[in-house]
Design a protein around this motif. Sequence first.
Motif, PDB file in Angstrom:
ATOM      1  N   ALA A 217       0.842  -1.203   0.000  1.00 13.37           N
ATOM      2  CA  ALA A 217       0.000   0.000   0.000  1.00 13.37           C
ATOM      3  C   ALA A 217       0.873   1.247   0.000  1.00 13.37           C
ATOM      4  O   ALA A 217       1.984   1.247   0.546  1.00 13.37           O
ATOM      5  CB  ALA A 217      -0.912  -0.008   1.226  1.00 13.37           C
ATOM      6  N   ILE A 218       0.395   2.297  -0.630  1.00 12.20           N
ATOM      7  CA  ILE A 218       1.128   3.559  -0.658  1.00 12.20           C
ATOM      8  C   ILE A 218       0.269   4.660  -0.062  1.00 12.20           C
ATOM      9  O   ILE A 218      -0.957   4.565  -0.019  1.00 12.20           O
ATOM     10  CB  ILE A 218       1.557   3.945  -2.092  1.00 12.20           C
ATOM     11  CG1 ILE A 218       0.312   4.179  -2.967  1.00 12.20           C
ATOM     12  CG2 ILE A 218       2.444   2.884  -2.703  1.00 12.20           C
ATOM     13  CD1 ILE A 218       0.630   4.787  -4.295  1.00 12.20           C
ATOM     14  N   ARG A 219       0.917   5.712   0.398  1.00 14.38           N
ATOM     15  CA  ARG A 219       0.197   6.860   0.950  1.00 14.38           C
ATOM     16  C   ARG A 219      -0.420   7.669  -0.175  1.00 14.38           C
ATOM     17  O   ARG A 219       0.225   7.961  -1.170  1.00 14.38           O
ATOM     18  CB  ARG A 219       1.142   7.739   1.755  1.00 14.38           C
ATOM     19  CG  ARG A 219       1.607   7.107   3.061  1.00 14.38           C
ATOM     20  CD  ARG A 219       2.561   8.049   3.779  1.00 14.38           C
ATOM     21  NE  ARG A 219       2.978   7.501   5.060  1.00 14.38           N
ATOM     22  CZ  ARG A 219       2.359   7.727   6.211  1.00 14.38           C
ATOM     23  NH1 ARG A 219       1.281   8.495   6.224  1.00 14.38           N
ATOM     24  NH2 ARG A 219       2.791   7.200   7.336  1.00 14.38           N
ATOM     25  N   THR A 220      -1.671   8.040  -0.013  1.00 14.82           N
ATOM     26  CA  THR A 220      -2.353   8.849  -1.030  1.00 14.82           C
ATOM     27  C   THR A 220      -2.533  10.299  -0.598  1.00 14.82           C
ATOM     28  O   THR A 220      -3.050  11.118  -1.346  1.00 14.82           O
ATOM     29  CB  THR A 220      -3.734   8.248  -1.341  1.00 14.82           C
ATOM     30  OG1 THR A 220      -4.496   8.152  -0.123  1.00 14.82           O
ATOM     31  CG2 THR A 220      -3.580   6.863  -1.960  1.00 14.82           C
ATOM     32  N   SER A 221      -2.130  10.599   0.631  1.00 16.84           N
ATOM     33  CA  SER A 221      -2.255  11.961   1.140  1.00 16.84           C
ATOM     34  C   SER A 221      -1.053  12.280   2.018  1.00 16.84           C
ATOM     35  O   SER A 221      -0.221  11.420   2.282  1.00 16.84           O
ATOM     36  CB  SER A 221      -3.555  12.120   1.940  1.00 16.84           C
ATOM     37  OG  SER A 221      -3.569  11.226   3.039  1.00 16.84           O
ATOM     38  N   GLY A 222      -0.984  13.517   2.469  1.00 17.21           N
ATOM     39  CA  GLY A 222       0.123  13.931   3.304  1.00 17.21           C
ATOM     40  C   GLY A 222       1.244  14.551   2.488  1.00 17.21           C
ATOM     41  O   GLY A 222       1.146  14.686   1.265  1.00 17.21           O
ATOM     42  N   PRO A 223       2.355  14.918   3.154  1.00 19.44           N
ATOM     43  CA  PRO A 223       3.481  15.544   2.460  1.00 19.44           C
ATOM     44  C   PRO A 223       4.046  14.640   1.363  1.00 19.44           C
ATOM     45  O   PRO A 223       3.977  13.404   1.463  1.00 19.44           O
ATOM     46  CB  PRO A 223       4.517  15.755   3.583  1.00 19.44           C
ATOM     47  CG  PRO A 223       3.729  15.695   4.849  1.00 19.44           C
ATOM     48  CD  PRO A 223       2.582  14.764   4.599  1.00 19.44           C
ATOM     49  N   GLY A 224       4.623  15.259   0.345  1.00 16.68           N
ATOM     50  CA  GLY A 224       5.170  14.507  -0.773  1.00 16.68           C
ATOM     51  C   GLY A 224       6.250  13.535  -0.354  1.00 16.68           C
ATOM     52  O   GLY A 224       6.340  12.429  -0.900  1.00 16.68           O
ATOM     53  N   TRP A 225       7.079  13.912   0.638  1.00 16.82           N
ATOM     54  CA  TRP A 225       8.174  13.028   1.039  1.00 16.82           C
ATOM     55  C   TRP A 225       7.656  11.747   1.675  1.00 16.82           C
ATOM     56  O   TRP A 225       8.278  10.686   1.547  1.00 16.82           O
ATOM     57  CB  TRP A 225       9.137  13.747   1.992  1.00 16.82           C
ATOM     58  CG  TRP A 225       8.562  14.137   3.323  1.00 16.82           C
ATOM     59  CD1 TRP A 225       7.944  15.300   3.643  1.00 16.82           C
ATOM     60  CD2 TRP A 225       8.558  13.347   4.522  1.00 16.82           C
ATOM     61  NE1 TRP A 225       7.551  15.307   4.954  1.00 16.82           N
ATOM     62  CE2 TRP A 225       7.923  14.117   5.522  1.00 16.82           C
ATOM     63  CE3 TRP A 225       9.028  12.082   4.850  1.00 16.82           C
ATOM     64  CZ2 TRP A 225       7.744  13.655   6.814  1.00 16.82           C
ATOM     65  CZ3 TRP A 225       8.853  11.615   6.143  1.00 16.82           C
ATOM     66  CH2 TRP A 225       8.222  12.390   7.113  1.00 16.82           C
ATOM     67  N   ARG A 226       6.482  11.835   2.340  1.00 16.11           N
ATOM     68  CA  ARG A 226       5.902  10.625   2.927  1.00 16.11           C
ATOM     69  C   ARG A 226       5.393   9.690   1.832  1.00 16.11           C
ATOM     70  O   ARG A 226       5.538   8.469   1.922  1.00 16.11           O
ATOM     71  CB  ARG A 226       4.753  10.990   3.875  1.00 16.11           C
ATOM     72  CG  ARG A 226       5.206  11.569   5.209  1.00 16.11           C
ATOM     73  CD  ARG A 226       4.028  11.764   6.147  1.00 16.11           C
ATOM     74  NE  ARG A 226       4.443  12.218   7.464  1.00 16.11           N
ATOM     75  CZ  ARG A 226       4.807  11.404   8.451  1.00 16.11           C
ATOM     76  NH1 ARG A 226       4.801  10.093   8.266  1.00 16.11           N
ATOM     77  NH2 ARG A 226       5.166  11.903   9.628  1.00 16.11           N
ATOM     78  N   ARG A 227       4.796  10.271   0.792  1.00 17.71           N
ATOM     79  CA  ARG A 227       4.348   9.449  -0.329  1.00 17.71           C
ATOM     80  C   ARG A 227       5.552   8.843  -1.063  1.00 17.71           C
ATOM     81  O   ARG A 227       5.504   7.697  -1.506  1.00 17.71           O
ATOM     82  CB  ARG A 227       3.506  10.288  -1.290  1.00 17.71           C
ATOM     83  CG  ARG A 227       2.072  10.523  -0.802  1.00 17.71           C
ATOM     84  CD  ARG A 227       1.318  11.465  -1.716  1.00 17.71           C
ATOM     85  NE  ARG A 227       1.674  12.861  -1.450  1.00 17.71           N
ATOM     86  CZ  ARG A 227       1.357  13.873  -2.237  1.00 17.71           C
ATOM     87  NH1 ARG A 227       0.695  13.655  -3.356  1.00 17.71           N
ATOM     88  NH2 ARG A 227       1.705  15.096  -1.922  1.00 17.71           N
ATOM     89  N   ALA A 228       6.627   9.616  -1.167  1.00 19.39           N
ATOM     90  CA  ALA A 228       7.824   9.120  -1.849  1.00 19.39           C
ATOM     91  C   ALA A 228       8.414   7.915  -1.126  1.00 19.39           C
ATOM     92  O   ALA A 228       8.912   6.976  -1.762  1.00 19.39           O
ATOM     93  CB  ALA A 228       8.859  10.236  -1.963  1.00 19.39           C
ATOM     94  N   ILE A 229       8.352   7.930   0.214  1.00 18.71           N
ATOM     95  CA  ILE A 229       8.903   6.824   0.995  1.00 18.71           C
ATOM     96  C   ILE A 229       8.213   5.504   0.650  1.00 18.71           C
ATOM     97  O   ILE A 229       8.838   4.435   0.669  1.00 18.71           O
ATOM     98  CB  ILE A 229       8.800   7.134   2.505  1.00 18.71           C
ATOM     99  CG1 ILE A 229       9.809   8.224   2.884  1.00 18.71           C
ATOM    100  CG2 ILE A 229       9.035   5.887   3.350  1.00 18.71           C
ATOM    101  CD1 ILE A 229       9.721   8.675   4.321  1.00 18.71           C
ATOM    102  N   SER A 230       6.924   5.576   0.327  1.00 22.31           N
ATOM    103  CA  SER A 230       6.192   4.364  -0.025  1.00 22.31           C
ATOM    104  C   SER A 230       6.784   3.671  -1.254  1.00 22.31           C
ATOM    105  O   SER A 230       6.613   2.466  -1.436  1.00 22.31           O
ATOM    106  CB  SER A 230       4.715   4.691  -0.304  1.00 22.31           C
ATOM    107  OG  SER A 230       4.102   5.328   0.797  1.00 22.31           O
ATOM    108  N   PHE A 231       7.470   4.453  -2.084  1.00 21.15           N
ATOM    109  CA  PHE A 231       8.041   3.893  -3.323  1.00 21.15           C
ATOM    110  C   PHE A 231       9.513   3.531  -3.169  1.00 21.15           C
ATOM    111  O   PHE A 231      10.110   2.992  -4.112  1.00 21.15           O
ATOM    112  CB  PHE A 231       7.871   4.897  -4.465  1.00 21.15           C
ATOM    113  CG  PHE A 231       6.461   5.016  -4.958  1.00 21.15           C
ATOM    114  CD1 PHE A 231       6.000   4.216  -5.995  1.00 21.15           C
ATOM    115  CD2 PHE A 231       5.576   5.912  -4.385  1.00 21.15           C
ATOM    116  CE1 PHE A 231       4.698   4.309  -6.448  1.00 21.15           C
ATOM    117  CE2 PHE A 231       4.261   6.021  -4.824  1.00 21.15           C
ATOM    118  CZ  PHE A 231       3.824   5.223  -5.863  1.00 21.15           C
TER     119      PHE A 231
END
Length: 448
Positions: A31-45
């Motif tokens: 699962a990846i983050r769909t909201s929040g700061p961009g760096w948090r979403r980047a961590i999912s990848f």
Amino acid sequence: MDFKPRTMENLTGWRQPRGEASLSDVHGSIAIRTSGPGWRRAISFVGPGYLVAVGYMDPGNWATSLAGGSKFGYALLTVALVSNIMAIVLQALCARLAIGSGRDLAQACRDAYGKPVAYVLWFMAEIAIVATDIAEVIGTAIGLNLIFGIPLEIGVLITALDVFLILYLQKLGFRWVEALIITLLGVIAACFAVQIALADPDWGGVIRGFAPTTEIVTNPEMLYLALGILGATVMPHNLYLHSGIVQTRAYGDTVPEKRQALKYATIDSTVALMFALLINAAILILAAATFNKAGQTDIVEIGQAHSLLAPLLGLAIAPTLFGIALICCGINSTVTATLAGQIVMEGFLHIKLPPWLRRLITRAIAIIPAAGVTIWYGDSGTAKLLILTQVVLSLQLSFAVFPLVMFTANKAKMGALVAPRYLTAFAMLIAIVIALLNIKLLFDFVLA
């Protein structure tokens, strides 16, 4: 773990439907983050890029970098840099192909071409994976021999255990595979940081080494090593691997979701490959600062390099760190090569087998010839064999690069995520340069 594979955009440029998803047992499982700061979403990848980066610092690369650094000093650093730029572009295209078309590179070749062409490309991909595994198995076995005194033949058999390691970790979740790889990469980096500090290289020479020189093309021996570095850096199996493992993320089906996934996947692979460049450069710099500086210009064996580090650097810990880093590289590389072998076999042949059996077969295809070669050559000749495998990889590279560039440039196949023209032009230039260098290598080899 229960999850549903993503649906695909209705793309009309393929000859047949995709079929089963790439690495179906872990496809879309993270699962990846769909909201929040961009760096948090980047961590999912973060993760797939580091699995890919492993292939850019495998034991085969050690052999070419050690030989190049000891013989030509820092001159071949420019080849490592150019190779890394090529790798960044090509791996970005792999992520684009996977996210845009829903296919890995092997599936794309199967779905785009007729069976005769697809089978030829499959055979070429298998040759590349066998060459990769020979390098990785030999490298790991040499590392085990240097640190623990384990005979090469036994070391080769120990490397086969990575199949069970992958099965266990993937049962826990694909993130565990990524965590193992990143942890071992950290150990490798720490080992080389200490060795470079001990070697105290000529940093002015290092900087000049990144500047291009025509001697690389005009000197056949230097070109041979340069192509070996190229083959060890931009590796065919990595193109198949990246296009499969990037799909472990559950990034969604809409075009905006895919664009975001492509952005973060590209950042992940670019940062990871810059890290790989640091490791590759460190190996070459270490060889230049120790062996070339001391007049030892004929270092061609990893074991030879290991034994000379202590007297040249003056500390007994140096060869131990060298061996630890080599083992970590070997373990990492065999894990990722096994995954690439699964992607290639499933993608091209469209086979359906239990995960454990698929991995056992793909590992056996590579490790049996690797074991035979290692047992046959023993301690002698392993370095020349390692360099040869990297040149073989370079020769196989065009069979993966040209289809990748053509697929990602085709709007009917890629839909909204078709590659921009400037990117396609740059990638095609890279593909042509690789092909021309390979022709030059064959020409020199025939005349020699």
